[in-house]
Design a protein around this motif. Structure first.
Motif, PDB file in Angstrom:
ATOM      1  N   ARG A 152      19.650 -49.089  48.987  1.00  0.00           N
ATOM      2  CA  ARG A 152      19.995 -49.134  50.407  1.00  0.00           C
ATOM      3  C   ARG A 152      18.779 -48.801  51.276  1.00  0.00           C
ATOM      4  O   ARG A 152      18.552 -49.422  52.305  1.00  0.00           O
ATOM      5  CB  ARG A 152      21.135 -48.147  50.671  1.00  0.00           C
ATOM      6  CG  ARG A 152      21.920 -48.425  51.918  1.00  0.00           C
ATOM      7  CD  ARG A 152      23.177 -47.565  51.961  1.00  0.00           C
ATOM      8  NE  ARG A 152      24.369 -48.351  52.214  1.00  0.00           N
ATOM      9  CZ  ARG A 152      25.602 -47.875  52.164  1.00  0.00           C
ATOM     10  NH1 ARG A 152      25.808 -46.609  51.844  1.00  0.00           N
ATOM     11  NH2 ARG A 152      26.641 -48.646  52.422  1.00  0.00           N
ATOM     12  N   ALA A 162      30.273 -51.193  43.178  1.00  0.00           N
ATOM     13  CA  ALA A 162      30.546 -49.820  43.617  1.00  0.00           C
ATOM     14  C   ALA A 162      31.686 -49.213  42.809  1.00  0.00           C
ATOM     15  O   ALA A 162      31.615 -48.052  42.373  1.00  0.00           O
ATOM     16  CB  ALA A 162      30.891 -49.800  45.103  1.00  0.00           C
ATOM     17  N   TYR A 208      27.795 -50.385  47.164  1.00  0.00           N
ATOM     18  CA  TYR A 208      28.378 -49.361  48.024  1.00  0.00           C
ATOM     19  C   TYR A 208      29.804 -49.662  48.456  1.00  0.00           C
ATOM     20  O   TYR A 208      30.585 -48.737  48.700  1.00  0.00           O
ATOM     21  CB  TYR A 208      27.483 -49.164  49.248  1.00  0.00           C
ATOM     22  CG  TYR A 208      26.085 -48.765  48.837  1.00  0.00           C
ATOM     23  CD1 TYR A 208      25.788 -47.441  48.542  1.00  0.00           C
ATOM     24  CD2 TYR A 208      25.089 -49.718  48.664  1.00  0.00           C
ATOM     25  CE1 TYR A 208      24.523 -47.071  48.115  1.00  0.00           C
ATOM     26  CE2 TYR A 208      23.819 -49.357  48.241  1.00  0.00           C
ATOM     27  CZ  TYR A 208      23.538 -48.038  47.966  1.00  0.00           C
ATOM     28  OH  TYR A 208      22.286 -47.676  47.529  1.00  0.00           O
ATOM     29  N   LEU A 263      29.903 -43.232  48.541  1.00  0.00           N
ATOM     30  CA  LEU A 263      29.020 -44.388  48.574  1.00  0.00           C
ATOM     31  C   LEU A 263      29.045 -45.077  49.930  1.00  0.00           C
ATOM     32  O   LEU A 263      28.024 -45.555  50.420  1.00  0.00           O
ATOM     33  CB  LEU A 263      29.394 -45.383  47.469  1.00  0.00           C
ATOM     34  CG  LEU A 263      28.671 -45.212  46.125  1.00  0.00           C
ATOM     35  CD1 LEU A 263      28.944 -43.848  45.520  1.00  0.00           C
ATOM     36  CD2 LEU A 263      29.080 -46.315  45.155  1.00  0.00           C
ATOM     37  N   ARG A 264      30.217 -45.126  50.537  1.00  0.00           N
ATOM     38  CA  ARG A 264      30.317 -45.786  51.850  1.00  0.00           C
ATOM     39  C   ARG A 264      29.690 -44.946  52.959  1.00  0.00           C
ATOM     40  O   ARG A 264      29.131 -45.484  53.921  1.00  0.00           O
ATOM     41  CB  ARG A 264      31.785 -46.069  52.183  1.00  0.00           C
ATOM     42  CG  ARG A 264      32.440 -47.111  51.283  1.00  0.00           C
ATOM     43  CD  ARG A 264      33.807 -47.502  51.809  1.00  0.00           C
ATOM     44  NE  ARG A 264      34.743 -46.382  51.805  1.00  0.00           N
ATOM     45  CZ  ARG A 264      35.518 -46.051  50.764  1.00  0.00           C
ATOM     46  NH1 ARG A 264      35.451 -46.763  49.643  1.00  0.00           N
ATOM     47  NH2 ARG A 264      36.359 -45.038  50.830  1.00  0.00           N
TER      48      ARG A 264
END
Length: 479
Positions: free
Chosen positions: A142, A238, A233, A257-258
């Motif tokens: 990310r 994910a 994510y 993760l979000r």
């Protein structure tokens, strides 16, 4: 003819003849994976730009060659840095994994201070107490994606290909990884999934030049290439990652993760010796330590960070990068006590022929993070910072006005990373190689004493001779 990257932004044209490298560093590429930088079909292609393509300096040679090849194909510094970071997740998973994170600085001609991208490995939102080995949220992909989206020039999917090929075909274990493996071999060999990747048939960890194949990690990287970084994510990857992390005692959730996202913010800045210098800002507070050490001739950066962390304790977000900048401006940088033993990290610097530069430091919050792999994803889990102190991530870029790149440096080395990076930056600005003889700091720098893009002939990269890294730049092209 060799394939070139699909450009997705307007960038200066960089053309040339396809051909074969004739540099000493090419010997490392004979594994068939080091220079693998092809199109979406994974076909290996050769560099197409000769001469000075920029400079790369990194702790791990194979990842450095990946970045050099990206530059030779017409990618810019941000493209090469993103590919290098992903390649490190394959060739140096002890310090850089999709399960870890870090921080990067980026600057290009026309900008005043550039941009910092902070994507430190964060812990789970819920208490780690119920987890066997609390893991960090996977921030590397990310963070690199955000940096490359802002500064890059090609499709991010193309930059995943070299790392995917390395993981799939196998890559020889380098000196730094072999040393890290030996340091924690008992823990790694105690876990079935980790042993399958890092162990050999004799019941020992892999050694130098042993081939390390990571088929499951290759599958995850291919998923990122096809479905995009967001899949790790919010998508199917994910879900698989969370299930694997929980099975490995990591305690992460889909919400974690979000929720955790990288931050882009202005760097800390110092004007000294006729140049403007940008440093990583807190919470990557190794940048503050590096700035303080640079102003104090390479001393005391760790103790300034100790004082900063004590000041920050209990204040949360109320202590900001703006506070750190105010301290630098005032010159009243107080020193604290000694820091506890800090986690290992790795660093690299990339400069392209136009002077755009990226300097990064990455970490797992512990060697090999938790020492476990997230199920079938093949991703080594980073360690939760709730269980470990934050590493010192130190990097800086120096430029003259808004037009000329002069120098960039970054370093690893736990507690002495800030001082090591500061000493390297001083040498890079002077256009000399530093005299390094002791301590566990390991630095990388790029120096352009005559400025870039105006005088590429004087540019050179340097990697700490006490380590196992590589500094590489020019490319020879056969006609």
């Amino acid at each position: 003819m060799a394939a070139r990257f699909k450009k997705h932004r307007s960038v200066p044209s960089r053309t040339g003849l396809p051909g074969r490298f004739r540099t000493a560093a090419l010997a490392l590429a004979l594994t068939g994976t080091l220079a693998a930088c092809g199109g979406p079909d994974g076909q290996v292609t050769q560099p197409v730009v000769g001469g000075f393509v920029g400079e790369v300096a990194a702790d791990e040679p194979r990842a450095a060659l990946v970045a050099r090849d990206i530059l030779a194909k017409g990618g810019n510094a941000a493209d090469a840095a993103a590919a290098l970071g992903l390649a490190l997740s394959v060739s140096l998973p002890s310090r850089a994994s999709l399960g870890g994170g870090g921080a990067c600085l980026a600057w290009r001609p026309g900008e005043s201070g550039g941009q910092a991208f902070v994507f430190l490995p964060q812990g789970a939102s819920q208490s780690d107490a119920a987890s066997d080995r609390p893991a960090s949220v996977p921030m590397l992909a990310r963070g690199l994606f955000l940096m490359q989206m802002r500064y890059g020039s090609v499709d991010f999917a193309d930059l995943v290909v070299p790392a995917r090929n390395m993981a799939s075909h196998g890559v020889p274990v380098g000196g730094l990884l072999a040393s890290d493996l030996a340091a924690v071999q008992s823990s790694l060999l105690a876990d079935d999934k980790a042993r399958a990747v890092f162990g050999n048939e004799n019941g020992h960890v892999l050694g130098v030049d042993d081939v390390m194949v990571q088929s499951r990690l290759a599958g995850s990287l291919e998923r990122l290439r096809i479905a995009g970084v967001g899949d790790l994510y919010t998508g199917a990857l994910a879900q698989t990652f969370v299930e694997g992390a929980q099975g490995a005692g990591g305690g992460l959730s889909g919400k974690d993760l979000r929720a955790d996202v990288p931050v882009a913010e202005p760097p800390l800045t110092v004007h000294a010796n006729g140049v403007d210098i940008s440093f990583l800002p807190p919470p990557a507070d190794g940048g503050l330590g590096m700035a303080a050490s640079f102003l104090a001739n390479g001393r005391g950066g760790d103790r300034v960070v100790a004082a900063w962390r004590a000041r920050q304790s209990g204040k949360g977000s109320s202590v900001s990068a703006a506070d750190a900048q105010s301290l630098l401006n005032s010159g009243s940088l107080s020193a604290g006590g000694a820091l506890p033993a800090l986690p290992a990290s790795t660093s690299f610097v990339v400069t392209d022929r136009q002077g755009e530069t990226v300097a990064c430091a990455l970490s797992m919050n512990n060697l090999f993070g938790t020492g476990r792999i997230a199920g079938s994803t093949g991703i080594v889990l980073g360690a939760s910072p709730a269980q470990r102190p934050q590493p010192l991530l130190a990097a800086a870029i120096a430029h003259q006005g808004t037009t000329q790149f002069r120098a960039a440096a970054a370093a690893s080395g736990q507690n002495v990373a800030a001082d090591t990076a500061a000493i390297a930056l001083q040498a890079a600005l002077a256009g000399v190689r530093p005299q390094v003889t002791n301590g566990n700091g390991r630095a990388n720098f790029v120096s352009c004493p005559g400025g870039l893009p105006s005088d590429s002939g004087r540019c050179f990269g340097w990697t700490d001779p006490r380590g196992a890294g590589l500094a590489v730049g020019s490319v020879s092209v056969a006609h």
